[in-house]
Design an enzyme around this catalytic site. Structure first.
Site, PDB file in Angstrom:
ATOM      1  N   GLY A   1      28.592  44.936  37.614  1.00  0.00           N
ATOM      2  CA  GLY A   1      28.472  43.518  37.257  1.00  0.00           C
ATOM      3  C   GLY A   1      27.944  42.723  38.448  1.00  0.00           C
TER       4      GLY A   1
ATOM      5  N   SER B   1      28.344  36.462  39.548  1.00  0.00           N
ATOM      6  CA  SER B   1      28.706  35.613  40.685  1.00  0.00           C
ATOM      7  C   SER B   1      29.579  36.351  41.701  1.00  0.00           C
ATOM      8  CB  SER B   1      29.463  34.379  40.186  1.00  0.00           C
ATOM      9  OG  SER B   1      28.759  33.776  39.134  1.00  0.00           O
ATOM     10  N   LEU B   2      30.737  36.808  41.243  1.00  0.00           N
ATOM     11  CA  LEU B   2      31.682  37.406  42.188  1.00  0.00           C
ATOM     12  C   LEU B   2      31.210  38.794  42.651  1.00  0.00           C
ATOM     13  CD1 LEU B   2      34.092  35.877  43.169  1.00  0.00           C
ATOM     14  CD2 LEU B   2      35.545  37.156  41.613  1.00  0.00           C
ATOM     15  N   GLY B   3      30.625  39.565  41.730  1.00  0.00           N
ATOM     16  CA  GLY B   3      30.130  40.902  42.092  1.00  0.00           C
ATOM     17  C   GLY B   3      29.052  40.803  43.165  1.00  0.00           C
TER      18      GLY B   3
ATOM     19  N   ARG C   1      17.204  45.266  33.091  1.00  0.00           N
ATOM     20  CA  ARG C   1      17.840  44.494  34.172  1.00  0.00           C
ATOM     21  C   ARG C   1      17.468  45.093  35.534  1.00  0.00           C
ATOM     22  NH1 ARG C   1      18.700  39.775  33.863  1.00  0.00           N
ATOM     23  NH2 ARG C   1      20.554  39.665  35.161  1.00  0.00           N
TER      24      ARG C   1
ATOM     25  N   ASN D   1      40.027  37.770  36.094  1.00  0.00           N
ATOM     26  CA  ASN D   1      41.045  36.712  36.041  1.00  0.00           C
ATOM     27  C   ASN D   1      41.940  36.958  34.822  1.00  0.00           C
ATOM     28  OD1 ASN D   1      42.307  34.411  36.907  1.00  0.00           O
ATOM     29  ND2 ASN D   1      40.853  33.006  35.938  1.00  0.00           N
TER      30      ASN D   1
ATOM     31  N   ARG E   1      26.122  31.521  40.007  1.00  0.00           N
ATOM     32  CA  ARG E   1      24.746  32.005  40.023  1.00  0.00           C
ATOM     33  C   ARG E   1      23.796  30.828  39.945  1.00  0.00           C
ATOM     34  NH1 ARG E   1      24.147  36.398  35.501  1.00  0.00           N
ATOM     35  NH2 ARG E   1      26.046  35.381  34.826  1.00  0.00           N
TER      36      ARG E   1
ATOM     37  N   LYS F   1      48.827  32.583  38.699  1.00  0.00           N
ATOM     38  CA  LYS F   1      47.492  32.012  38.492  1.00  0.00           C
ATOM     39  C   LYS F   1      47.257  31.799  36.992  1.00  0.00           C
ATOM     40  CE  LYS F   1      42.854  31.953  40.203  1.00  0.00           C
ATOM     41  NZ  LYS F   1      41.783  32.641  39.487  1.00  0.00           N
TER      42      LYS F   1
ATOM     43  N   ASN G   1      46.321  28.295  35.259  1.00  0.00           N
ATOM     44  CA  ASN G   1      45.136  28.165  34.408  1.00  0.00           C
ATOM     45  C   ASN G   1      45.509  27.701  32.999  1.00  0.00           C
ATOM     46  OD1 ASN G   1      43.216  30.929  35.859  1.00  0.00           O
ATOM     47  ND2 ASN G   1      43.383  28.826  36.487  1.00  0.00           N
TER      48      ASN G   1
HETATM   49  P1  NAD Z   1      29.635  36.504  35.790  1.00  0.00           P
HETATM   50  O1  NAD Z   1      29.421  36.264  34.340  1.00  0.00           O
HETATM   51  O2  NAD Z   1      28.894  35.664  36.783  1.00  0.00           O
HETATM   52  O3  NAD Z   1      29.310  38.024  36.137  1.00  0.00           O
HETATM   53  C1  NAD Z   1      29.665  39.093  35.315  1.00  0.00           C
HETATM   54  C2  NAD Z   1      28.507  40.084  35.346  1.00  0.00           C
HETATM   55  O4  NAD Z   1      28.896  41.282  34.696  1.00  0.00           O
HETATM   56  C3  NAD Z   1      27.260  39.564  34.628  1.00  0.00           C
HETATM   57  O5  NAD Z   1      26.152  39.692  35.500  1.00  0.00           O
HETATM   58  C4  NAD Z   1      27.115  40.520  33.444  1.00  0.00           C
HETATM   59  O6  NAD Z   1      25.773  40.748  33.066  1.00  0.00           O
HETATM   60  C5  NAD Z   1      27.744  41.768  34.025  1.00  0.00           C
HETATM   61  N1  NAD Z   1      28.137  42.767  33.020  1.00  0.00           N
HETATM   62  C6  NAD Z   1      28.862  42.582  31.882  1.00  0.00           C
HETATM   63  N2  NAD Z   1      28.959  43.748  31.222  1.00  0.00           N
HETATM   64  C7  NAD Z   1      28.290  44.673  31.956  1.00  0.00           C
HETATM   65  C8  NAD Z   1      28.014  46.058  31.782  1.00  0.00           C
HETATM   66  N3  NAD Z   1      28.461  46.718  30.702  1.00  0.00           N
HETATM   67  N4  NAD Z   1      27.306  46.715  32.724  1.00  0.00           N
HETATM   68  C9  NAD Z   1      26.843  46.054  33.808  1.00  0.00           C
HETATM   69  N5  NAD Z   1      27.057  44.738  34.029  1.00  0.00           N
HETATM   70  C10 NAD Z   1      27.765  44.067  33.101  1.00  0.00           C
HETATM   71  O7  NAD Z   1      31.202  36.425  36.028  1.00  0.00           O
HETATM   72  P2  NAD Z   1      31.977  36.021  37.380  1.00  0.00           P
HETATM   73  O8  NAD Z   1      32.014  34.544  37.494  1.00  0.00           O
HETATM   74  O9  NAD Z   1      31.451  36.817  38.519  1.00  0.00           O
HETATM   75  O10 NAD Z   1      33.449  36.481  36.984  1.00  0.00           O
HETATM   76  C11 NAD Z   1      33.875  37.829  37.018  1.00  0.00           C
HETATM   77  C12 NAD Z   1      35.416  37.812  36.956  1.00  0.00           C
HETATM   78  O11 NAD Z   1      35.895  37.231  38.170  1.00  0.00           O
HETATM   79  C13 NAD Z   1      35.965  36.933  35.820  1.00  0.00           C
HETATM   80  O12 NAD Z   1      37.124  37.501  35.280  1.00  0.00           O
HETATM   81  C14 NAD Z   1      36.292  35.615  36.512  1.00  0.00           C
HETATM   82  O13 NAD Z   1      37.315  34.872  35.880  1.00  0.00           O
HETATM   83  C15 NAD Z   1      36.750  36.132  37.877  1.00  0.00           C
HETATM   84  N6  NAD Z   1      36.619  35.107  38.931  1.00  0.00           N
HETATM   85  C16 NAD Z   1      35.417  34.501  39.138  1.00  0.00           C
HETATM   86  C17 NAD Z   1      35.308  33.566  40.160  1.00  0.00           C
HETATM   87  C18 NAD Z   1      33.993  32.863  40.445  1.00  0.00           C
HETATM   88  O14 NAD Z   1      33.973  31.957  41.282  1.00  0.00           O
HETATM   89  N7  NAD Z   1      32.888  33.205  39.819  1.00  0.00           N
HETATM   90  C19 NAD Z   1      36.435  33.245  40.946  1.00  0.00           C
HETATM   91  C20 NAD Z   1      37.643  33.903  40.706  1.00  0.00           C
HETATM   92  C21 NAD Z   1      37.718  34.852  39.686  1.00  0.00           C
HETATM   93  O1  KPL Z   2      41.421  28.177  38.800  1.00  0.00           O
HETATM   94  C1  KPL Z   2      41.133  27.087  38.310  1.00  0.00           C
HETATM   95  C2  KPL Z   2      40.040  27.085  37.294  1.00  0.00           C
HETATM   96  O2  KPL Z   2      39.358  26.084  37.113  1.00  0.00           O
HETATM   97  O3  KPL Z   2      39.859  28.141  36.661  1.00  0.00           O
HETATM   98  C3  KPL Z   2      41.882  25.862  38.707  1.00  0.00           C
HETATM   99  C4  KPL Z   2      41.076  24.996  39.602  1.00  0.00           C
HETATM  100  C5  KPL Z   2      43.145  26.273  39.460  1.00  0.00           C
HETATM  101  C6  KPL Z   2      42.347  25.113  37.494  1.00  0.00           C
HETATM  102  O4  KPL Z   2      43.170  25.885  36.700  1.00  0.00           O
END
Ligand code: NAD
Ligand code: KPL
Length: 305
Positions: A9, A12-14, A37, A105, A133, A184, A188
């Site tokens: 994946g 964003s986080l990956g 992709r 999450n 992203r 958390k 949420n």
């Molecule tokens: P995102 O949608 O930006 O990224 C997920 C990626 O996974 C996408 O690029 C998607 O195409 C890919 N994906 C999905 N299925 C796939 C597959 N079968 N094979 C390959 N790639 C695949 O999501 P994110 O924001 O990075 O969030 C990921 C997790 O992290 C979520 O559970 C989110 O709640 C948690 N999280 C995110 C943040 C943040 O700031 N973005 C912060 C804390 C927690």
């Molecule tokens: O984690 C959050 C979110 O927006 O997902 C906060 C800022 C803590 C609100 O629940």
């Protein structure tokens, strides 16, 4: 020589993790959905990380899920609703000693993934870092935070925490990771759905103090019932503190709904309501909130699972 970090994946986080690990000199491979992709990624020339206004492009190698090499260390960085299916495709490639790090999450997806790959060690994470992203293959590191890591079934830390140290990924190993995830989840559940239903920033909930307080009381009752009393300690105080501290922000769920993206409701409020039902715990306000949110999502043509 460290084992290769496979990142499933590149969202964003990956991407944030992949770029920092690669900068730390570690071997990293991205696993992208399919050949289309992969082609798009290769045309972009790598992943770009934007931090403090400075961009850096890293030509991290990438592959599709059906590449032949075994996987020893897999960072699962999909959304909660995609994690199980994405890992299932990779199951044949997992080595006997494979370790998975689950960044999702909420709760529910971690157990589903662990059940799929019983031979592997599943380490779960709770992250307060923030990334988004800006465009395909370009991610902005928007909020510095922290990563808690743990294994609910085994308190011994893994051998690779030094890789995170070398990559400047802030982290701590904790034997109480479930408490962190439940805390958390409760935060949420108390904040995110209300911001969607009241169409407001987090700070807008200051006008809905009683509704927030009632939800916190029910969430605390649930945490007690499901064996997570530590996660309930001063929950309302913490929720109010977060509302104040993030008053100008839109919650992640609000942003998802605004942008027409699927939410992780099934792993947040949905999970809380399912666990409450399992414990025969009657939480009328939480259940009503869930019904209202499901209706709202359906009315906006979004999935509610
Ligand atoms: P995102 O949608 O930006 O990224 C997920 C990626 O996974 C996408 O690029 C998607 O195409 C890919 N994906 C999905 N299925 C796939 C597959 N079968 N094979 C390959 N790639 C695949 O999501 P994110 O924001 O990075 O969030 C990921 C997790 O992290 C979520 O559970 C989110 O709640 C948690 N999280 C995110 C943040 C943040 O700031 N973005 C912060 C804390 C927690
Ligand atoms: O984690 C959050 C979110 O927006 O997902 C906060 C800022 C803590 C609100 O629940």
């Amino acid at each position: 020589m460290s084992r290769t970090w496979h990142i499933l994946g590149a969202g964003s986080l990956g991407s944030l993790w992949a770029c920092r690990l690669a900068r730390g000199g570690l071997p990293v491979h991205l696993i992208l959905r399919d050949a289309a992709r992969l082609k798009s990624y290769e045309a972009a020339g790598g992943l770009t990380l934007v931090e403090h206004g400075h961009s850096q492009t890293l030509a991290i190698p990438a592959e599709t899920p059906d590449a032949p090499t075994p996987i020893h260390r897999l960072l699962v960085a999909c959304k909660a609703y995609d994690a199980e299916q994405a890992v299932a495709r990779l199951a044949p490639r997992l080595a006997r000693d494979a370790e998975l790090i689950l960044l999702q999450n909420g709760l529910g997806s971690q157990d589903a993934v662990a059940a799929l790959v019983p031979q592997a060690r599943c380490i779960v994470a709770s992250s307060t870092e923030g990334a988004f992203r800006e465009s395909d293959w370009k991610v902005v590191f928007a909020g510095h935070g922290f990563n808690w890591l743990g294994d609910p079934g085994n308190p011994a830390p893994p051998t690779w925490l030094g890789d995170l140290q070398d990559s400047a990924i802030p982290h701590q190993w904790t034997p109480d990771i479930l408490t962190r995830l439940w805390r958390k989840l409760a935060l949420n559940c108390a904040i995110n759905p209300l911001t969607v239903l009241h169409d407001c920033r987090n700070g807008g909930l200051l006008d809905h103090h009683c509704e927030v307080a009632t939800l916190c009381a029910e969430l605390s009752e649930l945490l007690q019932k499901c064996g997570q009393p530590q996660a309930a300690v001063e929950l309302q105080f913490e929720v109010e503190r977060v509302i104040q501290a993030t008053a100008a922000n839109y919650s992640s769920m609000y942003q998802d709904v605004r942008q027409g993206r699927r939410t992780e409701i099934g792993y947040l409020l949905g999970h809380a309501c399912r666990v409450a039902a399992r414990h025969r715990c009657n939480l009328p306000h939480l259940q009503r909130l869930y019904r209202r949110l499901v209706e709202h999502l359906n009315a906006h043509g979004l999935p509610s699972d």
